[in-house]
Design a protein around this motif. Structure first.
Motif, PDB file in Angstrom:
ATOM      1  N   GLY A   1       6.360  -5.507  -6.139  1.00  0.00           N
ATOM      2  CA  GLY A   1       5.152  -5.393  -6.969  1.00  0.00           C
ATOM      3  C   GLY A   1       5.084  -6.482  -8.032  1.00  0.00           C
ATOM      4  O   GLY A   1       6.101  -6.896  -8.585  1.00  0.00           O
ATOM      5  N   THR A   2       3.884  -6.967  -8.319  1.00  0.00           N
ATOM      6  CA  THR A   2       3.675  -7.937  -9.401  1.00  0.00           C
ATOM      7  C   THR A   2       2.490  -7.474 -10.252  1.00  0.00           C
ATOM      8  O   THR A   2       1.642  -6.714  -9.763  1.00  0.00           O
ATOM      9  CB  THR A   2       3.359  -9.353  -8.865  1.00  0.00           C
ATOM     10  N   PHE A   3       2.444  -7.916 -11.494  1.00  0.00           N
ATOM     11  CA  PHE A   3       1.291  -7.560 -12.327  1.00  0.00           C
ATOM     12  C   PHE A   3       0.993  -8.691 -13.293  1.00  0.00           C
ATOM     13  O   PHE A   3       1.842  -9.529 -13.584  1.00  0.00           O
ATOM     14  CB  PHE A   3       1.546  -6.251 -13.090  1.00  0.00           C
TER      15      PHE A   3
ATOM     16  N   THR B   1      10.303  -1.631 -14.375  1.00  0.00           N
ATOM     17  CA  THR B   1       9.872  -0.360 -13.774  1.00  0.00           C
ATOM     18  C   THR B   1       9.105  -0.609 -12.477  1.00  0.00           C
ATOM     19  O   THR B   1       9.339   0.062 -11.460  1.00  0.00           O
ATOM     20  CB  THR B   1       8.977   0.423 -14.758  1.00  0.00           C
ATOM     21  N   LEU B   2       8.184  -1.571 -12.508  1.00  0.00           N
ATOM     22  CA  LEU B   2       7.361  -1.851 -11.323  1.00  0.00           C
ATOM     23  C   LEU B   2       8.219  -2.339 -10.165  1.00  0.00           C
ATOM     24  O   LEU B   2       8.005  -1.930  -9.013  1.00  0.00           O
ATOM     25  CB  LEU B   2       6.281  -2.885 -11.666  1.00  0.00           C
ATOM     26  N   ARG B   3       9.192  -3.179 -10.473  1.00  0.00           N
ATOM     27  CA  ARG B   3      10.086  -3.655  -9.396  1.00  0.00           C
ATOM     28  C   ARG B   3      10.833  -2.479  -8.777  1.00  0.00           C
ATOM     29  O   ARG B   3      10.998  -2.391  -7.561  1.00  0.00           O
ATOM     30  CB  ARG B   3      11.070  -4.697  -9.942  1.00  0.00           C
ATOM     31  N   GLY B   4      11.273  -1.551  -9.640  1.00  0.00           N
ATOM     32  CA  GLY B   4      11.984  -0.375  -9.142  1.00  0.00           C
ATOM     33  C   GLY B   4      11.103   0.518  -8.274  1.00  0.00           C
ATOM     34  O   GLY B   4      11.547   1.054  -7.255  1.00  0.00           O
ATOM     35  N   LEU B   5       9.832   0.672  -8.659  1.00  0.00           N
ATOM     36  CA  LEU B   5       8.910   1.538  -7.909  1.00  0.00           C
ATOM     37  C   LEU B   5       8.490   0.938  -6.569  1.00  0.00           C
ATOM     38  O   LEU B   5       8.063   1.652  -5.666  1.00  0.00           O
ATOM     39  CB  LEU B   5       7.642   1.792  -8.746  1.00  0.00           C
TER      40      LEU B   5
ATOM     41  N   SER C   1       0.812  -1.227   0.000  1.00  0.00           N
ATOM     42  CA  SER C   1       0.000   0.000   0.000  1.00  0.00           C
ATOM     43  C   SER C   1       0.840   1.269   0.000  1.00  0.00           C
ATOM     44  O   SER C   1       0.457   2.276  -0.594  1.00  0.00           O
ATOM     45  CB  SER C   1      -0.925   0.023   1.224  1.00  0.00           C
ATOM     46  N   ASN C   2       2.003   1.223   0.668  1.00  0.00           N
ATOM     47  CA  ASN C   2       2.796   2.458   0.775  1.00  0.00           C
ATOM     48  C   ASN C   2       3.433   2.885  -0.551  1.00  0.00           C
ATOM     49  O   ASN C   2       3.960   3.986  -0.674  1.00  0.00           O
ATOM     50  CB  ASN C   2       3.875   2.321   1.870  1.00  0.00           C
ATOM     51  N   PHE C   3       3.383   2.010  -1.570  1.00  0.00           N
ATOM     52  CA  PHE C   3       3.915   2.389  -2.892  1.00  0.00           C
ATOM     53  C   PHE C   3       2.794   2.721  -3.874  1.00  0.00           C
ATOM     54  O   PHE C   3       3.054   2.970  -5.053  1.00  0.00           O
ATOM     55  CB  PHE C   3       4.768   1.251  -3.474  1.00  0.00           C
ATOM     56  N   GLN C   4       1.543   2.722  -3.405  1.00  0.00           N
ATOM     57  CA  GLN C   4       0.396   2.876  -4.307  1.00  0.00           C
ATOM     58  C   GLN C   4       0.469   4.172  -5.109  1.00  0.00           C
ATOM     59  O   GLN C   4       0.221   4.185  -6.314  1.00  0.00           O
ATOM     60  CB  GLN C   4      -0.916   2.816  -3.516  1.00  0.00           C
ATOM     61  N   GLY C   5       0.819   5.275  -4.448  1.00  0.00           N
ATOM     62  CA  GLY C   5       0.864   6.583  -5.119  1.00  0.00           C
ATOM     63  C   GLY C   5       1.826   6.590  -6.297  1.00  0.00           C
ATOM     64  O   GLY C   5       1.492   7.056  -7.393  1.00  0.00           O
ATOM     65  N   ASN C   6       3.048   6.048  -6.083  1.00  0.00           N
ATOM     66  CA  ASN C   6       4.052   6.013  -7.151  1.00  0.00           C
ATOM     67  C   ASN C   6       3.588   5.150  -8.324  1.00  0.00           C
ATOM     68  O   ASN C   6       3.757   5.503  -9.490  1.00  0.00           O
ATOM     69  CB  ASN C   6       5.377   5.432  -6.622  1.00  0.00           C
ATOM     70  N   VAL C   7       2.980   3.993  -7.988  1.00  0.00           N
ATOM     71  CA  VAL C   7       2.537   3.058  -9.018  1.00  0.00           C
ATOM     72  C   VAL C   7       1.414   3.682  -9.854  1.00  0.00           C
ATOM     73  O   VAL C   7       1.417   3.619 -11.082  1.00  0.00           O
ATOM     74  CB  VAL C   7       2.090   1.717  -8.399  1.00  0.00           C
ATOM     75  N   VAL C   8       0.445   4.319  -9.171  1.00  0.00           N
ATOM     76  CA  VAL C   8      -0.689   4.940  -9.871  1.00  0.00           C
ATOM     77  C   VAL C   8      -0.199   6.086 -10.759  1.00  0.00           C
ATOM     78  O   VAL C   8      -0.627   6.232 -11.910  1.00  0.00           O
ATOM     79  CB  VAL C   8      -1.750   5.440  -8.866  1.00  0.00           C
ATOM     80  N   GLY C   9       0.722   6.896 -10.242  1.00  0.00           N
ATOM     81  CA  GLY C   9       1.264   8.014 -11.023  1.00  0.00           C
ATOM     82  C   GLY C   9       1.938   7.539 -12.297  1.00  0.00           C
ATOM     83  O   GLY C   9       1.705   8.078 -13.382  1.00  0.00           O
ATOM     84  N   ASP C  10       2.747   6.488 -12.180  1.00  0.00           N
ATOM     85  CA  ASP C  10       3.429   5.937 -13.350  1.00  0.00           C
ATOM     86  C   ASP C  10       2.420   5.329 -14.325  1.00  0.00           C
ATOM     87  O   ASP C  10       2.537   5.489 -15.543  1.00  0.00           O
ATOM     88  CB  ASP C  10       4.430   4.867 -12.898  1.00  0.00           C
TER      89      ASP C  10
END
Length: 704
Positions: free
Chosen positions: A671-673, A662-666, A618-627
């Motif tokens: 993160g997985t997708f 990119t997702l791993r870096g963020l 959850s604490n990375f949600q903002g960065n992931v959504v922005g990207d």
């Protein structure tokens, strides 16, 4: 002869990382097929027998095995969860009689679960569901039941309730028998029955009442007994559950933690009790018959029964190359397949001899002399592609083929050393034959070999296999998106083809309407051709040539060279010449017509849009959504469960290359997708202009 009523052909399907292979390993162990439980995380899983599968901890190819449970024989296929290998699920479900849909107790119904549900509905597969990973933090079977009802539109009925939550998950309460089940021993091999714990009595009574009320919708006898407060026997409940499951009206739901060895044995009981035997499933084929009134040949649908006494009807659903030759996996629907006997490929009409028959256990095999209706075996000696029908005589009947999704990503491939070109050609020929979603073609302009697939991982796996299995180092170009061209408005056209070169000339003249396919019909057909010729202005024998000319031009659209889709052409007028008109003239006229008139339909370039699901802390949600939004992504849902969050949305495939890095870096590697193709959609005007500009520059380069 085997007793087919005790036979079960089932598949295990699920979203990636839901625990399918872990579950399969427990089934092998508890049924006595293996004497040690293999684990995915350390590369020891029996069903993930390929070296790449063991290294990556994912299932790439479906693996088949056969186990015994009580009096029943279960042919089991473990399928991949990753969307890039969705054809493995597709062709397995095509020939199976039932399935187990595995869901994560925390993730619930995820993106790939919806795709699998669509595949199961396409082939009418009865299923039971397993909510796995009940020991995980945030496990909530009631939330999963709600999602099954809302997202998959199925009547999911809980057949068990959990004893303990998350890390304290200790077992299950059987709602039909009213017994608590615990799984003792170092591997959970001993099932211990107890009374329902006192603290769960209320929950048990409420859950049992809900189960019975849901089932009463499918049985008059059950609803009468409920209304009159009569005792309801276990036999009646089992009978109603099986009846409703076979009709695909309900999905019975069970609970387990396969990794912790809890809940697997009751699932096997349910597979044998509720899923159909080959005798309880209807299969259909198409047979060519002559209409006695008209004398014309027409196709009629026939129903196949799992009867070994009838003529052979079998489907080849998968081919695999191994050191001993080409293994073809076959499902037999009618008759008997015998070693050394001849059968006919209904597609090619060729006579082929079955040299050997095997019962498979992952990559191991047991040789058989024959196999009968209802069985799934592997054979050597036949040359087929996925979906071929085999019978005792030519032109007997054909089974409905396997749906193959269109590839969405393409790369150019060449060997680093020219001496390896032959080996690369052999590798691509083999993989194309094994996997119908892998497209291989040559670019007529550059001469490059192009391979197209379902995603980056799909192509990456094949590149790795070329290197390992054929010892060929290859170079690749950057991935290219498979764009499409489509008309956006209707136009009328009038095209004449006239050529005189001494002797007989060429003459053809066609008029008609070029328009987009209506929105409600899009997706079913990419091109519709119709004719409304009156008065014989164009003889009917030239109409097929006109259609052929248009279809030949669809591969490379006039706008930017991408394939043309969503196009409807109606021919309503024209003219011909007694001497100079020919099939060739009308075919050339149709090609000219598309080249000249398609640009007037104000064509748009379409791009593949992917449905995506991202899981991250959850604490990375903002960065992931922005990207995600910066990549032209549109978020449709976001859900936070404890420390993790799940984001669902749509995004153009063109924006997704390299996204895993990119997702791993963020997300600091957490993160997985997963994503799968959803639809084609118009690209924004600015991007269309960039694509056309690139095409123009490429043409300019070539003309120099």
């Amino acid at each position: 002869m085997i007793d087919l009523s005790t036979w079960r052909n089932i598949g295990i399907s699920a979203h990636i990382d839901s625990g399918k292979t872990t579950l399969s390993e427990r089934i092998l162990y508890y049924s006595g097929k293996t004497h040690k439980i293999g684990e995915v995380h350390n590369g020891g899983a029996t069903m993930d027998h390929m070296e790449l599968e063991q290294e990556r901890g994912i299932t790439i190819t479906s693996a088949a095995t056969s186990v015994h449970w009580g009096e029943n024989t279960v042919n089991l296929i473990d399928t991949p969860g990753h969307v890039d290998f969705t054809v493995e699920v597709e062709r397995s479900l095509r020939i199976l009689d039932g399935a187990v849909l595995v869901l994560c107790s925390v993730g619930g119904v995820q993106a790939q679960s919806i795709t699998i549900d669509r595949q199961m509905k396409r082939y009418g597969i009865p299923r039971i569901a397993l909510v796995n990973k009940m020991d995980r933090v945030g496990a909530d079977p009631y939330k999963v039941i709600k999602q099954l009802k809302e997202k998959l539109d199925c009547d999911a009925i809980l057949m068990q309730i959990p004893i303990g939550k998350e890390a304290d998950f200790a077992g299950v309460v059987d709602l039909i028998r009213g017994r608590a089940l615990y799984f003792d021993g170092s591997q959970g091999e001993t099932v211990r029955e107890e009374e329902v714990p006192a603290e769960l009595q209320d929950e048990y009574k409420n859950a049992r009442r809900e189960m019975l009320e849901s089932l009463s919708m499918y049985s008059d006898e059950l609803i009468e007994r409920l209304l009159s407060d009569e005792e309801i026997s276990e036999e009646l409940i089992h009978k109603v559950v099986k009846h409703a499951t076979l009709l695909r009206l309900v999905t019975p739901v069970f609970l387990a933690s396969a990794y912790r060895n809890k809940g697997v044995q009751p699932l096997l009981d349910a597979v044998c009790r509720y899923l159909p035997s080959p005798l309880e499933r209807e299969a259909h084929a198409f047979k060519n018959t002559v209409n006695p009134e008209t004398g014309e040949e027409e196709q009629t649908q026939i129903t196949l029964s799992a009867d070994p006494a009838k003529a052979l009807v079998a489907m080849a659903f998968k081919t695999v190359e191994d050191p001993y030759g080409t293994l073809t996996f076959v499902r037999i629907y009618e008759g008997i397949l015998k070693k050394g006997e001849v059968c006919f490929n209904q597609r090619t009409g060729e006579k082929e001899r079955v040299s050997r028959i095997f019962r498979m256990h992952a990559d191991q095999r047991v040789e058989l002399d024959e196999a009968q209706a209802g069985d799934i075996v592997a054979v050597i000696g036949i040359d087929s592609v996925s979906g071929d029908t085999y019978c005792d005589e030519p032109n007997y009947c054909t089974l409905e083929s396997i749906f193959v999704p269109e590839p969405v990503i393409q790369i150019a491939i060449r060997p680093k050393q020219s001496k390896d070109a032959d080996r690369l050609g052999k590798a691509l020929y083999r993989f194309r034959k094994e996997d119908p979603t892998l497209a291989v073609q040559s670019d007529p302009e550059s001469g490059e070999t192009l391979i197209a697939g379902m995603g980056e991982l799909h192509l990456d796996v094949y590149l790795e296999r070329i290197k390992r299995e054929y010892k060929v180092d290859v170079e690749t170009s950057a991935p290219k998106v498979k764009y499409r061209e489509a008309p956006t408005k209707s136009i009328t056209f009038d095209t004449k083809h006239k050529k005189q070169s001494g002797g007989s000339g060429q003459f053809a003249h066609i008029c008609g309407i070029m328009s987009p396919i209506p929105e409600e019909e899009q997706g079913k057909e990419t091109f519709i051709f119709d004719e409304e010729i009156t008065g014989g202005v164009i003889p009917s024998n030239y109409i097929p040539a006109i259609e052929k000319g248009y279809r030949a031009s669809l591969e490379k659209g006039p706008l930017a060279g991408y394939p043309v889709v969503n196009l409807k052409i109606v021919i309503n007028d024209g003219s011909y010449h007694e001497v100079d008109s020919s099939d060739l003239a009308f075919r050339i006229c149709a090609q000219t017509s598309l080249r000249q008139n398609f640009p007037k339909t104000n064509p748009a370039i379409l791009e593949p849009i992917m449905k995506i699901e991202i899981e991250c802390p959850s604490n990375f949600q903002g960065n992931v959504v922005g990207d995600f939004t910066s990549r032209r992504g549109i978020i449709s849902a976001a859900e936070t469960t404890g420390p993790s969050c799940r984001i669902e949305g749509e995004i153009p495939l063109a924006e997704m290359f390299g996204y895993s890095t990119t997702l791993r870096g963020l997300t600091q590697g957490q993160g997985t997708f997963s994503m799968f193709f959803q639809k084609y959609k118009k690209v924004p005007a600015s991007i269309q202009e960039d694509l056309l500009k690139a095409v123009r520059e490429k043409e300019k380069e070539k003309s120099k």
